[in-house]
Write a protein that holds these residues in place. Structure first.
Motif, PDB file in Angstrom:
ATOM      1  N   SER A 163       2.695 -10.973   6.075  1.00 46.34           N
ATOM      2  CA  SER A 163       2.658 -11.105   7.537  1.00 46.34           C
ATOM      3  C   SER A 163       2.667  -9.744   8.230  1.00 46.34           C
ATOM      4  CB  SER A 163       3.825 -11.960   8.032  1.00 46.34           C
ATOM      5  OG  SER A 163       5.049 -11.300   7.810  1.00 46.34           O
ATOM      6  N   ILE A 164       2.944  -8.682   7.488  1.00 45.07           N
ATOM      7  CA  ILE A 164       2.892  -7.328   8.050  1.00 45.07           C
ATOM      8  C   ILE A 164       1.454  -7.001   8.465  1.00 45.07           C
ATOM      9  CG2 ILE A 164       3.150  -4.868   7.493  1.00 45.07           C
ATOM     10  CD1 ILE A 164       5.471  -5.705   5.654  1.00 45.07           C
ATOM     11  N   TYR A 165       0.509  -7.564   7.716  1.00 42.24           N
ATOM     12  CA  TYR A 165      -0.902  -7.324   7.977  1.00 42.24           C
ATOM     13  C   TYR A 165      -1.490  -8.568   8.639  1.00 42.24           C
ATOM     14  CZ  TYR A 165       0.204  -3.722   4.654  1.00 42.24           C
ATOM     15  OH  TYR A 165       0.790  -2.665   4.040  1.00 42.24           O
ATOM     16  N   LEU A 166      -2.366  -8.374   9.598  1.00 36.36           N
ATOM     17  CA  LEU A 166      -2.933  -9.515  10.311  1.00 36.36           C
ATOM     18  C   LEU A 166      -3.719 -10.442   9.386  1.00 36.36           C
ATOM     19  CD1 LEU A 166      -4.072  -7.816  13.629  1.00 36.36           C
ATOM     20  CD2 LEU A 166      -2.047  -9.216  13.217  1.00 36.36           C
ATOM     21  N   LYS A 167      -4.580  -9.882   8.556  1.00 37.33           N
ATOM     22  CA  LYS A 167      -5.368 -10.682   7.610  1.00 37.33           C
ATOM     23  C   LYS A 167      -5.421  -9.952   6.273  1.00 37.33           C
ATOM     24  CE  LYS A 167      -8.249 -12.973  10.982  1.00 37.33           C
ATOM     25  NZ  LYS A 167      -9.590 -13.295  11.426  1.00 37.33           N
ATOM     26  N   PRO A 168      -4.382 -10.100   5.446  1.00 37.80           N
ATOM     27  CA  PRO A 168      -4.409  -9.389   4.166  1.00 37.80           C
ATOM     28  C   PRO A 168      -5.564  -9.885   3.300  1.00 37.80           C
ATOM     29  CG  PRO A 168      -2.650 -10.995   4.207  1.00 37.80           C
ATOM     30  CD  PRO A 168      -3.222 -10.951   5.592  1.00 37.80           C
ATOM     31  N   LYS A 169      -6.266  -8.959   2.689  1.00 34.39           N
ATOM     32  CA  LYS A 169      -7.420  -9.311   1.861  1.00 34.39           C
ATOM     33  C   LYS A 169      -7.004  -9.997   0.566  1.00 34.39           C
ATOM     34  CE  LYS A 169     -10.283  -5.594   3.607  1.00 34.39           C
ATOM     35  NZ  LYS A 169     -10.997  -4.371   3.307  1.00 34.39           N
ATOM     36  N   ASN A 170      -5.878  -9.631   0.041  1.00 37.37           N
ATOM     37  CA  ASN A 170      -5.463 -10.139  -1.261  1.00 37.37           C
ATOM     38  C   ASN A 170      -4.114 -10.845  -1.184  1.00 37.37           C
ATOM     39  OD1 ASN A 170      -7.746  -9.053  -2.648  1.00 37.37           O
ATOM     40  ND2 ASN A 170      -6.819  -7.039  -2.452  1.00 37.37           N
ATOM     41  N   ALA A 171      -3.984 -11.803  -0.294  1.00 40.43           N
ATOM     42  CA  ALA A 171      -2.729 -12.540  -0.168  1.00 40.43           C
ATOM     43  C   ALA A 171      -2.454 -13.321  -1.453  1.00 40.43           C
ATOM     44  CB  ALA A 171      -2.781 -13.481   1.020  1.00 40.43           C
ATOM     45  N   PRO A 207       0.804  -1.220   0.000  1.00 48.94           N
ATOM     46  CA  PRO A 207       0.000   0.000   0.000  1.00 48.94           C
ATOM     47  C   PRO A 207       0.838   1.272   0.000  1.00 48.94           C
ATOM     48  CG  PRO A 207      -0.012  -0.996   2.171  1.00 48.94           C
ATOM     49  CD  PRO A 207       0.706  -1.946   1.258  1.00 48.94           C
ATOM     50  N   ASN A 208       2.131   1.182   0.318  1.00 48.59           N
ATOM     51  CA  ASN A 208       3.006   2.360   0.358  1.00 48.59           C
ATOM     52  C   ASN A 208       3.748   2.601  -0.951  1.00 48.59           C
ATOM     53  OD1 ASN A 208       2.414   2.815   3.102  1.00 48.59           O
ATOM     54  ND2 ASN A 208       3.886   1.249   3.678  1.00 48.59           N
ATOM     55  N   LYS A 209       3.574   1.756  -1.940  1.00 49.01           N
ATOM     56  CA  LYS A 209       4.346   1.836  -3.178  1.00 49.01           C
ATOM     57  C   LYS A 209       4.214   3.202  -3.852  1.00 49.01           C
ATOM     58  CE  LYS A 209       6.751   0.552  -6.719  1.00 49.01           C
ATOM     59  NZ  LYS A 209       8.131   0.936  -6.680  1.00 49.01           N
ATOM     60  N   GLN A 210       3.039   3.782  -3.841  1.00 47.31           N
ATOM     61  CA  GLN A 210       2.829   5.059  -4.517  1.00 47.31           C
ATOM     62  C   GLN A 210       3.647   6.193  -3.902  1.00 47.31           C
ATOM     63  OE1 GLN A 210       1.267   5.279  -7.367  1.00 47.31           O
ATOM     64  NE2 GLN A 210       0.703   3.129  -7.261  1.00 47.31           N
ATOM     65  N   TYR A 246      11.117   3.606  -3.651  1.00 50.95           N
ATOM     66  CA  TYR A 246      12.157   2.620  -3.395  1.00 50.95           C
ATOM     67  C   TYR A 246      11.625   1.315  -2.806  1.00 50.95           C
ATOM     68  CZ  TYR A 246      11.537   4.929   1.086  1.00 50.95           C
ATOM     69  OH  TYR A 246      10.989   5.471   2.202  1.00 50.95           O
ATOM     70  N   GLU A 247      10.343   1.277  -2.470  1.00 50.27           N
ATOM     71  CA  GLU A 247       9.753   0.045  -1.956  1.00 50.27           C
ATOM     72  C   GLU A 247       9.210  -0.772  -3.118  1.00 50.27           C
ATOM     73  OE1 GLU A 247       7.041   0.427   1.255  1.00 50.27           O
ATOM     74  OE2 GLU A 247       8.296   1.884   2.302  1.00 50.27           O
ATOM     75  N   GLY A 248       9.209  -2.084  -2.965  1.00 52.79           N
ATOM     76  CA  GLY A 248       8.738  -2.959  -4.019  1.00 52.79           C
ATOM     77  C   GLY A 248       7.232  -2.914  -4.205  1.00 52.79           C
ATOM     78  N   LYS A 249       6.785  -3.473  -5.324  1.00 53.48           N
ATOM     79  CA  LYS A 249       5.369  -3.542  -5.655  1.00 53.48           C
ATOM     80  C   LYS A 249       4.611  -4.395  -4.633  1.00 53.48           C
ATOM     81  CE  LYS A 249       2.304  -5.063  -9.381  1.00 53.48           C
ATOM     82  NZ  LYS A 249       2.258  -5.587 -10.751  1.00 53.48           N
ATOM     83  N   TYR A 250       5.302  -5.389  -4.047  1.00 58.52           N
ATOM     84  CA  TYR A 250       4.689  -6.299  -3.090  1.00 58.52           C
ATOM     85  C   TYR A 250       5.406  -6.202  -1.748  1.00 58.52           C
ATOM     86  CZ  TYR A 250       3.035  -8.370  -7.443  1.00 58.52           C
ATOM     87  OH  TYR A 250       2.490  -8.574  -8.680  1.00 58.52           O
ATOM     88  N   CYS A 251       4.724  -6.657  -0.702  1.00 49.50           N
ATOM     89  CA  CYS A 251       5.358  -6.748   0.614  1.00 49.50           C
ATOM     90  C   CYS A 251       4.910  -8.038   1.284  1.00 49.50           C
ATOM     91  CB  CYS A 251       5.049  -5.528   1.474  1.00 49.50           C
ATOM     92  SG  CYS A 251       3.306  -5.294   1.842  1.00 49.50           S
ATOM     93  N   ASP A 252       5.637  -8.429   2.302  1.00 46.28           N
ATOM     94  CA  ASP A 252       5.340  -9.635   3.058  1.00 46.28           C
ATOM     95  C   ASP A 252       3.957  -9.504   3.668  1.00 46.28           C
ATOM     96  OD1 ASP A 252       5.165 -11.672   4.966  1.00 46.28           O
ATOM     97  OD2 ASP A 252       7.289 -11.516   5.500  1.00 46.28           O
TER      98      ASP A 252
END
Length: 77
Positions: free
Chosen positions: A58-66, A43-46, A50-56
């Motif tokens: 596990s940073i989010y408790l229940k990611p909606k789009n894992a 969600p911070n890519k925009q 320097y951050e990737g398009k994807y992130c781990d």
């Protein structure tokens, strides 16, 4: 690792699985680790180029789009 070795290692995974690489760094290195991971869109890519398009995910408790993905990493296990 050469192409033949990489193909053999990747054969153990579903051929429809997304493949990702380590995030932002300079230079090139050998692939030292291939692992299945769960990611989500970053969600911070925009705001942080320097951050990737994807992130781990596990940073989010229940990611909606894992998303299951295969990470080709230069880092040792």
């Amino acid at each position: 690792m050469n192409i033949k070795e990489l193909i053999e290692k990747l054969k153990q995974f579903d051929p429809e699985t997304l493949v990702v690489v380590d995030g932002y760094e300079e230079g090139q290195d050998d692939i030292n680790n291939i692992e299945e991971i769960t990611i989500t869109l970053n969600p911070n890519k925009q705001s942080n180029w320097y951050e990737g398009k994807y992130c781990d995910s596990s940073i989010y408790l229940k990611p909606k789009n894992a998303i299951k993905a295969i990470l080709l990493s230069r880092h040792e296990e």
